[in-house]
Design a protein around this motif. Structure first.
Motif, PDB file in Angstrom:
ATOM      1  N   THR A  78     -46.371 -33.664   5.718  1.00 58.75           N
ATOM      2  CA  THR A  78     -44.954 -33.382   5.973  1.00 58.75           C
ATOM      3  C   THR A  78     -44.788 -32.240   6.978  1.00 58.75           C
ATOM      4  OG1 THR A  78     -44.830 -31.879   4.058  1.00 58.75           O
ATOM      5  CG2 THR A  78     -44.269 -34.197   3.689  1.00 58.75           C
ATOM      6  N   ASN A  79     -45.861 -31.965   7.725  1.00 58.58           N
ATOM      7  CA  ASN A  79     -45.843 -30.920   8.751  1.00 58.58           C
ATOM      8  C   ASN A  79     -45.370 -29.585   8.192  1.00 58.58           C
ATOM      9  OD1 ASN A  79     -46.368 -30.065  11.415  1.00 58.58           O
ATOM     10  ND2 ASN A  79     -44.198 -30.226  11.968  1.00 58.58           N
ATOM     11  N   GLY A  80     -45.696 -29.350   6.938  1.00 56.84           N
ATOM     12  CA  GLY A  80     -45.367 -28.068   6.332  1.00 56.84           C
ATOM     13  C   GLY A  80     -44.011 -27.999   5.680  1.00 56.84           C
ATOM     14  N   TYR A  81     -43.246 -29.102   5.709  1.00 58.38           N
ATOM     15  CA  TYR A  81     -41.943 -29.046   5.023  1.00 58.38           C
ATOM     16  C   TYR A  81     -42.149 -28.861   3.518  1.00 58.38           C
ATOM     17  CZ  TYR A  81     -37.306 -29.988   3.330  1.00 58.38           C
ATOM     18  OH  TYR A  81     -36.108 -29.861   2.684  1.00 58.38           O
ATOM     19  N   LEU A  82     -43.079 -29.622   2.933  1.00 52.99           N
ATOM     20  CA  LEU A  82     -43.458 -29.401   1.539  1.00 52.99           C
ATOM     21  C   LEU A  82     -44.627 -28.419   1.514  1.00 52.99           C
ATOM     22  CD1 LEU A  82     -43.255 -33.043   0.130  1.00 52.99           C
ATOM     23  CD2 LEU A  82     -41.466 -31.296   0.243  1.00 52.99           C
ATOM     24  N   ARG A  83     -44.699 -27.590   0.489  1.00 57.23           N
ATOM     25  CA  ARG A  83     -45.609 -26.450   0.505  1.00 57.23           C
ATOM     26  C   ARG A  83     -46.741 -26.593  -0.505  1.00 57.23           C
ATOM     27  NH1 ARG A  83     -42.776 -21.153  -0.798  1.00 57.23           N
ATOM     28  NH2 ARG A  83     -44.894 -20.431  -0.397  1.00 57.23           N
ATOM     29  N   ALA A  84     -47.934 -26.194  -0.063  1.00 56.22           N
ATOM     30  CA  ALA A  84     -49.061 -25.991  -0.968  1.00 56.22           C
ATOM     31  C   ALA A  84     -49.141 -24.488  -1.219  1.00 56.22           C
ATOM     32  CB  ALA A  84     -50.360 -26.511  -0.357  1.00 56.22           C
ATOM     33  N   THR A  85     -48.602 -24.051  -2.333  1.00 56.85           N
ATOM     34  CA  THR A  85     -48.416 -22.625  -2.607  1.00 56.85           C
ATOM     35  C   THR A  85     -49.698 -21.995  -3.153  1.00 56.85           C
ATOM     36  OG1 THR A  85     -46.076 -23.011  -3.065  1.00 56.85           O
ATOM     37  CG2 THR A  85     -47.023 -20.975  -3.912  1.00 56.85           C
ATOM     38  N   LYS A  86     -50.004 -20.810  -2.686  1.00 55.87           N
ATOM     39  CA  LYS A  86     -51.178 -20.098  -3.185  1.00 55.87           C
ATOM     40  C   LYS A  86     -50.957 -19.651  -4.632  1.00 55.87           C
ATOM     41  CE  LYS A  86     -52.988 -18.362   1.217  1.00 55.87           C
ATOM     42  NZ  LYS A  86     -54.224 -19.159   1.135  1.00 55.87           N
ATOM     43  N   HIS A  87     -52.057 -19.670  -5.384  1.00 51.64           N
ATOM     44  CA  HIS A  87     -52.006 -19.254  -6.779  1.00 51.64           C
ATOM     45  C   HIS A  87     -53.383 -18.798  -7.219  1.00 51.64           C
ATOM     46  CE1 HIS A  87     -52.866 -23.569  -6.552  1.00 51.64           C
ATOM     47  NE2 HIS A  87     -53.519 -23.470  -7.710  1.00 51.64           N
ATOM     48  N   GLN A  88     -53.444 -18.144  -8.363  1.00 50.17           N
ATOM     49  CA  GLN A  88     -54.699 -17.643  -8.894  1.00 50.17           C
ATOM     50  C   GLN A  88     -54.605 -17.588 -10.413  1.00 50.17           C
ATOM     51  OE1 GLN A  88     -54.989 -13.664  -7.188  1.00 50.17           O
ATOM     52  NE2 GLN A  88     -54.056 -12.741  -9.001  1.00 50.17           N
ATOM     53  N   VAL A  89     -55.740 -17.272 -11.052  1.00 46.98           N
ATOM     54  CA  VAL A  89     -55.774 -17.103 -12.505  1.00 46.98           C
ATOM     55  C   VAL A  89     -56.474 -15.787 -12.804  1.00 46.98           C
ATOM     56  CG1 VAL A  89     -56.599 -18.017 -14.702  1.00 46.98           C
ATOM     57  CG2 VAL A  89     -55.822 -19.595 -12.920  1.00 46.98           C
ATOM     58  N   VAL A  90     -55.846 -14.968 -13.630  1.00 50.00           N
ATOM     59  CA  VAL A  90     -56.478 -13.734 -14.090  1.00 50.00           C
ATOM     60  C   VAL A  90     -57.100 -13.983 -15.459  1.00 50.00           C
ATOM     61  CG1 VAL A  90     -54.944 -12.239 -12.771  1.00 50.00           C
ATOM     62  CG2 VAL A  90     -54.306 -12.887 -15.092  1.00 50.00           C
ATOM     63  N   SER A  91     -58.185 -13.281 -15.730  1.00 48.36           N
ATOM     64  CA  SER A  91     -58.900 -13.478 -16.987  1.00 48.36           C
ATOM     65  C   SER A  91     -58.050 -13.012 -18.165  1.00 48.36           C
ATOM     66  CB  SER A  91     -60.218 -12.716 -16.964  1.00 48.36           C
ATOM     67  OG  SER A  91     -61.078 -13.240 -15.961  1.00 48.36           O
ATOM     68  N   PRO A  92     -58.222 -13.639 -19.330  1.00 49.82           N
ATOM     69  CA  PRO A  92     -57.423 -13.282 -20.507  1.00 49.82           C
ATOM     70  C   PRO A  92     -57.917 -11.983 -21.133  1.00 49.82           C
ATOM     71  CG  PRO A  92     -59.012 -14.973 -21.070  1.00 49.82           C
ATOM     72  CD  PRO A  92     -59.131 -14.771 -19.590  1.00 49.82           C
ATOM     73  N   PRO A  93     -57.146 -11.447 -22.074  1.00 48.13           N
ATOM     74  CA  PRO A  93     -57.540 -10.192 -22.728  1.00 48.13           C
ATOM     75  C   PRO A  93     -58.823 -10.352 -23.546  1.00 48.13           C
ATOM     76  CG  PRO A  93     -55.219 -10.707 -23.130  1.00 48.13           C
ATOM     77  CD  PRO A  93     -55.832 -11.924 -22.515  1.00 48.13           C
ATOM     78  N   ALA A  94     -59.446  -9.227 -23.844  1.00 51.14           N
ATOM     79  CA  ALA A  94     -60.666  -9.213 -24.660  1.00 51.14           C
ATOM     80  C   ALA A  94     -60.430  -9.925 -25.975  1.00 51.14           C
ATOM     81  CB  ALA A  94     -61.112  -7.775 -24.898  1.00 51.14           C
ATOM     82  N   GLY A  95     -61.421 -10.695 -26.392  1.00 52.40           N
ATOM     83  CA  GLY A  95     -61.338 -11.392 -27.665  1.00 52.40           C
ATOM     84  C   GLY A  95     -60.619 -12.722 -27.614  1.00 52.40           C
ATOM     85  N   THR A  96     -60.233 -13.160 -26.401  1.00 58.03           N
ATOM     86  CA  THR A  96     -59.524 -14.431 -26.263  1.00 58.03           C
ATOM     87  C   THR A  96     -60.192 -15.272 -25.182  1.00 58.03           C
ATOM     88  OG1 THR A  96     -57.971 -13.649 -24.577  1.00 58.03           O
ATOM     89  CG2 THR A  96     -57.332 -13.332 -26.880  1.00 58.03           C
ATOM     90  N   GLN A  97     -59.783 -16.531 -25.096  1.00 55.87           N
ATOM     91  CA  GLN A  97     -60.130 -17.384 -23.974  1.00 55.87           C
ATOM     92  C   GLN A  97     -58.923 -18.246 -23.656  1.00 55.87           C
ATOM     93  OE1 GLN A  97     -63.487 -19.807 -25.220  1.00 55.87           O
ATOM     94  NE2 GLN A  97     -62.166 -21.344 -26.135  1.00 55.87           N
ATOM     95  N   ARG A  98     -58.846 -18.711 -22.425  1.00 55.13           N
ATOM     96  CA  ARG A  98     -57.730 -19.549 -21.986  1.00 55.13           C
ATOM     97  C   ARG A  98     -58.264 -20.918 -21.609  1.00 55.13           C
ATOM     98  NH1 ARG A  98     -55.350 -20.802 -16.873  1.00 55.13           N
ATOM     99  NH2 ARG A  98     -53.115 -21.273 -17.059  1.00 55.13           N
ATOM    100  N   ILE A  99     -57.580 -21.970 -22.084  1.00 55.08           N
ATOM    101  CA  ILE A  99     -57.926 -23.344 -21.716  1.00 55.08           C
ATOM    102  C   ILE A  99     -56.816 -23.897 -20.823  1.00 55.08           C
ATOM    103  CG2 ILE A  99     -58.359 -25.690 -22.533  1.00 55.08           C
ATOM    104  CD1 ILE A  99     -60.586 -23.794 -23.274  1.00 55.08           C
ATOM    105  N   SER A 100     -57.217 -24.477 -19.711  1.00 54.89           N
ATOM    106  CA  SER A 100     -56.292 -25.108 -18.779  1.00 54.89           C
ATOM    107  C   SER A 100     -56.864 -26.471 -18.408  1.00 54.89           C
ATOM    108  CB  SER A 100     -56.133 -24.236 -17.531  1.00 54.89           C
ATOM    109  OG  SER A 100     -55.366 -24.882 -16.532  1.00 54.89           O
ATOM    110  N   ILE A 101     -56.007 -27.479 -18.398  1.00 57.77           N
ATOM    111  CA  ILE A 101     -56.448 -28.826 -18.026  1.00 57.77           C
ATOM    112  C   ILE A 101     -55.626 -29.273 -16.824  1.00 57.77           C
ATOM    113  CG2 ILE A 101     -56.787 -31.199 -18.790  1.00 57.77           C
ATOM    114  CD1 ILE A 101     -57.013 -30.142 -21.632  1.00 57.77           C
ATOM    115  N   ALA A 102     -56.315 -29.452 -15.713  1.00 63.68           N
ATOM    116  CA  ALA A 102     -55.653 -29.844 -14.470  1.00 63.68           C
ATOM    117  C   ALA A 102     -55.822 -31.342 -14.256  1.00 63.68           C
ATOM    118  CB  ALA A 102     -56.234 -29.078 -13.290  1.00 63.68           C
TER     119      ALA A 102
END
Length: 340
Positions: free
Chosen positions: A247-271
């Motif tokens: 789309t010549n940049g009309y629609l966007r692929a936005t930057k993103h990141q993931v930060v690690s969870p707090p001590a004693g936890t874990q995060r599950i993500s399903i893409a």
């Protein structure tokens, strides 16, 4: 308070021609042109399906390490399998996550020297023998997700004033759907970078993310990172660079990141990656003049990492960069110029 739009697809799924559906189409255009990320609700997927796939993910990561390592992604030309913790980098820093990649369940392809190298992406998945139910639970979830992904593609087509079925021939039959089941463990309290996954764009078409209740996803919005808090029953949706390029940049692929969870936890993500057939091409679409005036260019600035129009070629380029062990074993004969 969330800063991402919340879009309800239920009316569009029920009757794409109604006035409420037109409002959804307008919203998805404005959102994908603007922030590029949104929560999707009203998708009709029963919550127990999401709970089942999150549960099996937790059970997988609870398996002994030796069982997970037996499924190493380095065994698979199709990039299917397990990636060890700290085996990937983004922006030169270690990503603190491990994961298993899953695709369409297919036999090993029989190829000739004339077949494009991205046909090697086809093939079987690797599943843990001690968790035989995992394949059916993940496969069932993928089957429920596929029509939602196709509906999103149709709504995006309409939002660009194309026919709703404009992308259909690229998406069927045999789309190269892919799922990445990811664990983000807590990092050591001393010496950890906090980077679960570094700042990046997705490279494909559409990504739909199922989060558990542990936050960590952050999206770049107006020059700053915004936390994407988990919303029960919602998927987080964003676009990849191939849609941005088409789309010549009309629609966007936005930057993103993931930060690690707090001590004693874990995060599950399903893409869940809403993907077309491997041979599908995403050449630039003709935009209406008023949209074209706001399209500022969709190709990235790295000449060594172009966005390729053929989906299989672009996917293989990306996967080869991410997994040098697979590249060395199965793609040593393949170079970027072969994929252009």
């Amino acid at each position: 308070m969330t800063m991402l739009p919340v879009l309800d697809i239920s009316d569009y799924l029920r009757d794409p021609g109604c006035s409420a559906s037109r409002r959804f189409v307008d919203s998805i255009r404005d959102t994908c042109h603007g922030p590029g990320f949104f929560y999707l609700i009203g998708h009709g997927i029963a919550q127990h399906h999401n709970k089942d796939v999150l549960s099996i993910a937790n059970r997988f990561f609870a398996l002994p390490e030796v069982e997970r390592e037996a499924l190493a992604i380095g065994n698979s030309a199709g990039f299917r399998g397990y990636t060890l913790l700290k085996n990937e980098r983004t922006n030169g820093r270690i990503d603190w996550r491990d994961q298993i990649d899953i695709g369409p369940e297919e036999p090993e392809p029989v190829l000739t020297i004339d077949d494009p190298p991205w046909q090697r992406l086809r093939g079987p998945n690797q599943w843990p023998k001690s968790l035989p139910i995992m394949s059916s639970i993940v496969g069932n979830w993928m089957e429920h997700m596929q029509p939602i992904g196709l509906a999103l593609m149709r709504a995006i087509a309409e939002s660009l004033e194309l026919q709703a079925n404009y992308f259909d021939s690229r998406m069927t039959p045999d789309p190269y759907t892919r799922v990445k089941i990811i664990r983000y463990p807590a990092q050591p309290e001393k010496g950890g970078s906090g980077q679960g996954l570094g700042l990046h764009n997705d490279t494909g078409i559409i990504t739909m993310i199922l989060q558990d209740d542990i936050p960590g996803l952050q999206v770049m919005s107006e020059g700053r990172l915004v936390n994407v808090e988990p919303m029960p029953g919602a998927f987080v949706v964003n676009l990849g660079e191939m849609m941005q390029s088409a789309t010549n940049g009309y629609l966007r692929a936005t930057k993103h990141q993931v930060v690690s969870p707090p001590a004693g936890t874990q995060r599950i993500s399903i893409a869940y990656f809403v993907n077309p057939r491997l041979d599908a091409r995403f050449d630039p679409v003709t935009l209406p003049p008023e949209l074209a005036a706001e399209a500022l260019g969709g190709q990235n600035n790295d000449p060594d990492n172009p966005v390729l129009s053929t989906f299989g070629a672009n996917t293989l380029k990306t996967r080869m960069r991410s997994h040098p062990d697979v590249n060395e074993r199965f793609y040593a004969d393949v170079h970027l110029d072969d994929l252009r």
